[in-house]
Scaffold this active site. Structure first.
Site, PDB file in Angstrom:
ATOM      1  N   SER A   1      20.443 -34.372 -42.443  1.00 23.34           N
ATOM      2  CA  SER A   1      20.576 -35.718 -42.984  1.00 23.34           C
ATOM      3  C   SER A   1      22.049 -35.972 -43.329  1.00 23.34           C
ATOM      4  O   SER A   1      22.908 -35.803 -42.457  1.00 23.34           O
ATOM      5  CB  SER A   1      19.637 -35.870 -44.185  1.00 23.34           C
ATOM      6  OG  SER A   1      19.477 -37.212 -44.519  1.00 23.34           O
TER       7      SER A   1
ATOM      8  N   ASP B   1      11.761 -40.853 -36.870  1.00 23.40           N
ATOM      9  CA  ASP B   1      12.608 -41.000 -38.058  1.00 23.40           C
ATOM     10  C   ASP B   1      13.462 -42.266 -37.915  1.00 23.40           C
ATOM     11  O   ASP B   1      14.218 -42.393 -36.958  1.00 23.40           O
ATOM     12  CB  ASP B   1      13.521 -39.766 -38.153  1.00 23.40           C
ATOM     13  CG  ASP B   1      14.603 -39.897 -39.210  1.00 23.40           C
ATOM     14  OD1 ASP B   1      14.507 -40.790 -40.078  1.00 23.40           O
ATOM     15  OD2 ASP B   1      15.559 -39.091 -39.157  1.00 23.40           O
TER      16      ASP B   1
ATOM     17  N   HIS C   1      12.316 -36.810 -39.794  1.00 21.18           N
ATOM     18  CA  HIS C   1      13.636 -36.553 -40.372  1.00 21.18           C
ATOM     19  C   HIS C   1      13.864 -35.067 -40.625  1.00 21.18           C
ATOM     20  O   HIS C   1      13.167 -34.472 -41.449  1.00 21.18           O
ATOM     21  CB  HIS C   1      13.742 -37.347 -41.681  1.00 21.18           C
ATOM     22  CG  HIS C   1      15.143 -37.549 -42.179  1.00 21.18           C
ATOM     23  ND1 HIS C   1      16.131 -38.126 -41.423  1.00 21.18           N
ATOM     24  CD2 HIS C   1      15.720 -37.258 -43.372  1.00 21.18           C
ATOM     25  CE1 HIS C   1      17.255 -38.185 -42.123  1.00 21.18           C
ATOM     26  NE2 HIS C   1      17.038 -37.660 -43.315  1.00 21.18           N
TER      27      HIS C   1
END
Lengths: 496, 496
Positions: B189, B429, B454
């Site tokens: 991320s 995602d 994700h």
């Protein structure tokens, strides 16, 4: 107020002592106008410099933090020459000169590489002043004022300087709507280091870099601390074995006389010094500096190393023996002077600013331990650290440059990473010993000349330039032409 | 003292309002343990985490300046797992996880990629906490304390974080005399962005990077602000057209009831809220956040988007009409809850810290203008700037990320620059819309799965993992194996 003025004056005096002292191993990294302009033809013509338009950019003081003070701005100077530019519609290239540790105007009068080649590339030429030099000092201060403020001088760093360059280049491109114009950065000496680092850190802002005489390996433990002095020695030895021998023998002779009663007074007379010498070391420091300068700027057509050696070899040895020879070399190097060694001179911005940069991050461990025509004078990090701490109250970070920019095992690291950097050098330049002298990949390449001096390739062209210099420049520009051609092909492919 | 406490409490309340408010377009960038750990098997086993040894590094507060305060240090936490390491003599690799915006311990319990693969590579695993999170906050402060100090929070930036990582990795290598061990960094991320940027900025410190679900294109004007919401919408539409339709219709129904007398009270009862709702917007914000979370973490084997849609589609429409359907979705997503929407929860470090990071440099213009199952809610930079200025007294620098790291025309820029980056994504995602989904060069590549969520590829392996996930991880590790093999060959050649 009185106290702070007193401390300023003391630190100013210290700074002069600090910078002129041999213990500080101050590499002459700047382009020394006085060295380069021994031959006045080497200057860029006034008509050419008149084509530049001056701008000031509202630059962010601190790019990397978000403290309230980080948002302060200062005026940073840059110049643009539009004369040859082909315009944004044709994505014509932009050549950008990244200023080094001196006022931009001084550099403008010697750097000809961009404008000399702008016409054939239809290129825009941009020259950007380095923060804290010239007219680009925060809060409208003088450099002396900025350096005496522990907070203000703290923003005087290379990473900030690179971010400044990025911000200005992006601003200029946006202003000209020249988003797709390729940018080529050019830098000389410390500016050459900045140019190579800029390509590595900001590949999205510049397509390629010409790093002229960039001693990027003179950090940490990468090369021997003797690298610089061994090239100076080699230059003199190659010019004349007897000259090299005389210089090598002169140091102990100076020491011997200095220890005699009235010895320094005798040396002062012998060398026609402008002021009485304070010590034999003062004379030795000057001579070391002279030999280093001659080697670093051993420029055609005069070649100062040969000038000095011819005079030393040709001197009448009956007068003052070996020191008479050395003095003959000195006056041959310094023509038209009424006195020598310690003439009254103002300390330059370069010396002042570089003094700080070396004490913060640019820790280049240059010293003399052996194989040299000089007396041993090793670089000792702890002493250097103590001196910097004494002068500025901060300790240098000797590993930061290699942490942030890298340099250890550079061939291994960059053989499969990065592209489009020319490391140019002249092997007579003592700093070439810390430069990249081998091709690292297809497009990270070394271009050097045996006879070249410090940053010679980026000086203004001159009719007296030797063929090897003309060839070096041609090679460099053919490489740059190749980068640009590939870029245009890529651009067409991606924009389809 | 009273005043400063008062201002702290006010700013704390503001910060909660600010972060929970929809106007802030807060992308859920963190690895949400509560989302990931819906299936507790997904956690790294306790025995594995027991193999880590904890260290604290004396980290420099400010790498880029030389102000007196720059030299301050703070304790930065990192962990090492030596269990599988082949040792320095064989130049065995070092895997380094670059922490993101949460305490490292939280990440340790979900990230399995390094230790799952350490044995076959005989790799050392190192996990480094990001500055200002977990136990790595300057001056031993809590994050709340650090954030209320305009000076201290100013050093909380991504460039500083990357330099921290470089310093620790170099320290670990030096400590282990593992100078030639290749380093592979892994990030997820925001940490994935850091990993890709780290390879670009510090190629001398890391050989390559796995950037999992790194939305590096969600800056400036590179992609549409609708990118995120359009993937959420697509996910729901693909799961069920009628479900998508019901959600799209529900917003105006909530608005309609909220405007009735006692409307919010009616909505509170209908949705069994833990506290009475203060507005219809409070309910809408919660539902938006729930749908976004379900899409972002649409993890096998449960696939929360399908869980919600199955419940919505299967609900008895006679009870409360369309909002009854939405409520059925809500309770299916939140099993074992006694009440819903606004349970008492403490604000997380992630929310607090990211609130600052977004208001300083991480300006990701996420909004809704069209083609969405949500009501329009455009991102307006001027409003965002005003809110940040109101909260922190500084204005965001919306162009800094693209100035320092680049991202515009990334294919054009990196097709001939850099190497060894994997951009991994799962297309379910919503952040994948801002990820790199095409190979840029031979070694800067995109590896994605249609059904992935994700950061799914870097979670701990589990027996229930679908084949496509097993394959994705295998592909990634074969690529990394290739980088390492080439590096060893280069190393042998250069060290000969």
């Amino acid at each position: 107020m009185t106290l702070s003025w007193l401390s300023f004056i003391i630190s100013f005096i210290l700074s002069i002592a600090f910078i002129s002292g041999q213990k500080l191993y101050s590499p002459r990294l700047s382009l020394r106008r006085e060295d380069i302009l021994r031959d006045p033809k080497r200057a860029v013509s006034a008509s050419e410099t008149n084509d530049f338009k001056t701008f000031f950019f509202n630059q962010t003081l601190d790019h990397f933090n978000y403290r309230p003070e980080s948002y302060s701005t200062f005026k940073q100077k840059y110049l643009i020459n539009y004369k040859y530019w082909g315009g944004a519609n044709s994505n014509a290239p932009i050549f950008v000169y990244l200023g080094n540790e001196s006022p931009l105007d001084d550099q403008l009068t010697v750097i000809g590489f961009l404008t000399d080649n702008a016409a054939q590339f239809e290129a825009l030429s941009v020259y950007i002043e380095h923060r804290y030099y010239g007219e680009s000092i925060p809060h409208g201060m003088s450099l002396e004022e900025a350096l005496k403020d522990a907070n203000i001088r703290g923003y005087f760093s290379s990473a900030q300087a690179l971010a400044d360059f990025a911000a200005i280049i992006m601003h200029v491109k946006q202003d000209l709507k020249a988003r797709d114009s390729p940018v080529i950065v050019v830098g000389a000496s410390y500016g050459g280091m900045l140019a190579s680092w800029f390509r590595l850190k900001y590949p999205h802002v510049t397509l390629g870099a010409l790093a002229s005489s960039a001693p990027i390996l003179y950090f940490d433990d990468i090369i021997s601390q003797d690298a610089y002095s061994s090239v100076v020695t080699k230059d003199f030895k190659e010019a004349s074995e007897t000259c090299y021998q005389a210089i090598g023998d002169s140091w102990s002779e100076i020491d011997r006389i200095a220890q005699e009663p009235n010895g320094t007074s005798k040396l002062s007379k012998m060398f026609k010094t402008c002021k009485p010498l304070e010590s034999g070391d003062e004379l030795k420091d000057y001579l070391i500096s002279m030999y280093e300068g001659a080697a670093q700027y051993d420029l055609p057509p005069t070649y100062p190393v040969s000038v000095i050696c011819n005079a030393i070899d040709g001197a009448n040895t009956t007068e003052n023996g070996i020191l008479g020879k050395v003095f003959a070399g000195l006056i041959a190097y310094n023509t038209n002077s009424a006195c020598y060694v310690n003439p009254p001179t103002a300390i330059s911005q370069s010396s002042l600013g570089w003094g700080w940069q070396r004490c913060s991050e640019m820790v280049m461990p240059k010293g003399v331990t052996n194989n040299s025509m000089f007396q041993p004078d090793p670089f000792i990090l702890s002493s250097f650290t103590d001196e910097c701490n004494h002068q500025y109250g901060v300790v240098p970070r000797p590993h930061w440059i290699t942490t942030y920019y890298g340099a250890h095992d550079i061939e291994l690291i960059l053989c499969r990473f990065g592209s489009n950097i020319i490391f140019s050098n002249g092997l007579r330049d003592p700093f070439s010993s810390a430069g990249v002298l081998k091709n690292i990949s297809d497009s990270i390449v070394a271009v050097y000349t045996e006879k070249g001096a410090h940053c010679l390739d980026v000086y203004a062209e001159d009719q007296s330039d030797p063929d090897w210099l003309v060839m070096q420049r041609k090679t460099e520009f053919e490489i740059i032409r190749g980068w640009i051609a590939k870029y245009y092909a890529d651009l067409r492919a991606f924009k389809q």
